[in-house]
Design an enzyme around this catalytic site. Structure first.
Site, PDB file in Angstrom:
ATOM      1  N   GLY A  46      49.904  27.369 -35.746  1.00 24.67           N
ATOM      2  CA  GLY A  46      50.580  28.612 -35.399  1.00 24.67           C
ATOM      3  C   GLY A  46      50.455  28.859 -33.908  1.00 24.67           C
ATOM      4  O   GLY A  46      49.490  28.410 -33.284  1.00 24.67           O
ATOM      5  N   GLN A  51      50.272  33.628 -26.093  1.00 21.68           N
ATOM      6  CA  GLN A  51      49.417  32.475 -25.777  1.00 21.68           C
ATOM      7  C   GLN A  51      50.036  31.572 -24.715  1.00 21.68           C
ATOM      8  O   GLN A  51      49.343  30.741 -24.131  1.00 21.68           O
ATOM      9  CB  GLN A  51      49.148  31.638 -27.039  1.00 21.68           C
ATOM     10  N   CYS A  91      41.436  28.588 -32.693  1.00 22.50           N
ATOM     11  CA  CYS A  91      42.585  29.111 -31.966  1.00 22.50           C
ATOM     12  C   CYS A  91      42.805  28.263 -30.725  1.00 22.50           C
ATOM     13  O   CYS A  91      41.836  27.921 -30.045  1.00 22.50           O
ATOM     14  CB  CYS A  91      42.307  30.565 -31.581  1.00 22.50           C
ATOM     15  N   LEU A  92      44.058  27.940 -30.434  1.00 20.82           N
ATOM     16  CA  LEU A  92      44.362  27.129 -29.249  1.00 20.82           C
ATOM     17  C   LEU A  92      43.936  27.844 -27.970  1.00 20.82           C
ATOM     18  O   LEU A  92      43.743  27.209 -26.940  1.00 20.82           O
ATOM     19  CB  LEU A  92      45.864  26.820 -29.191  1.00 20.82           C
ATOM     20  N   HIS A 135      46.305  36.157 -38.263  1.00 18.85           N
ATOM     21  CA  HIS A 135      45.739  35.670 -37.002  1.00 18.85           C
ATOM     22  C   HIS A 135      46.783  35.753 -35.877  1.00 18.85           C
ATOM     23  O   HIS A 135      46.495  36.257 -34.784  1.00 18.85           O
ATOM     24  CB  HIS A 135      45.255  34.227 -37.227  1.00 18.85           C
ATOM     25  N   GLU A 136      48.001  35.289 -36.169  1.00 23.55           N
ATOM     26  CA  GLU A 136      49.055  35.271 -35.137  1.00 23.55           C
ATOM     27  C   GLU A 136      49.534  36.684 -34.806  1.00 23.55           C
ATOM     28  O   GLU A 136      49.807  36.990 -33.650  1.00 23.55           O
ATOM     29  CB  GLU A 136      50.235  34.387 -35.567  1.00 23.55           C
ATOM     30  N   HIS A 139      47.440  38.313 -32.315  1.00 20.17           N
ATOM     31  CA  HIS A 139      47.723  37.907 -30.933  1.00 20.17           C
ATOM     32  C   HIS A 139      48.741  38.842 -30.277  1.00 20.17           C
ATOM     33  O   HIS A 139      48.647  39.136 -29.095  1.00 20.17           O
ATOM     34  CB  HIS A 139      48.311  36.486 -30.886  1.00 20.17           C
TER      35      HIS A 139
HETATM   36 NI    NI Z   1      45.226  31.924 -32.159  1.00 26.19          NI
END
Ligand code: NI
Length: 175
Positions: A46, A51, A91-92, A135-136, A139
């Site tokens: 995701g 991000q 998470c990236l 989670h997304e 963000h």
């Molecule tokens: Ni993330």
């Protein structure tokens, strides 16, 4: 095709709340495509626009290994949350490949739009999808999964990260 650089914690730009998308045009469709490529390149499941330092309510998700279930989630609203579930989240944007469990709802319903501006509903009965969406969507509100951790766990992570950053700076200045 553009592969974006992923912004990493503790960069304060991750904290900027995202604005709803109002133009569903060719530019948006290109951005969505680039977000998928950026996500696949980083081996993520995701990615949310903040991000890559774009503060718009755009998320891409694909839980498959063969890129066969691309979900484009624009201007999402969670209209139902039930049950509870947790998995080791990563998470990236969170360095050192750090993972930790976060308490989430096991089932969510999300109202959103696709890249053409068509409204649709995701009934995420699959726990992994439900967790990934939560989670997304966090963000988009400037929130990271590590913000859900206990104070102790969080401070251990922050210490580990600053130690790593000091080490990296030393290594860089020595070379
Ligand atoms: Ni993330």
């Amino acid at each position: 095709m553009t592969i974006y650089k992923v912004v990493e914690y503790p960069n304060p730009r991750l904290r900027i709340p995202s604005k709803p998308v109002t133009e569903f045009d060719e530019k948006l469709r290109q951005l969505v495509e680039d977000m998928f490529e950026t996500m696949y390149t980083a081996s993520g499941i995701g990615l949310a626009a903040p991000q890559i330092d774009i503060h718009k309510q755009i998320i891409v998700v694909d839980l498959t290994e063969d890129k066969s279930d691309q979900k484009v989630v624009i201007n999402p609203k969670i209209t139902l949350k039930e049950g509870s579930a947790s998995i080791d989240e990563g998470c990236l944007s969170v360095p050192l490949d750090y993972r930790a469990k976060v308490e989430r709802a096991a089932h969510v319903i999300v109202e959103c739009f696709n890249e053409k501006g068509e409204p649709y509903t995701i009934d995420a009965t699959d726990e992994l999808l439900a967790i990934c969406l939560q989670h997304e969507i966090d963000h988009l509100q400037g929130k990271l999964f590590i913000d859900h951790l206990s104070t102790l766990k969080r401070s251990l992570y922050d210490k580990k990260l600053s130690k790593y950053e000091r080490y990296k700076r030393r290594a860089e200045s020595a070379s």
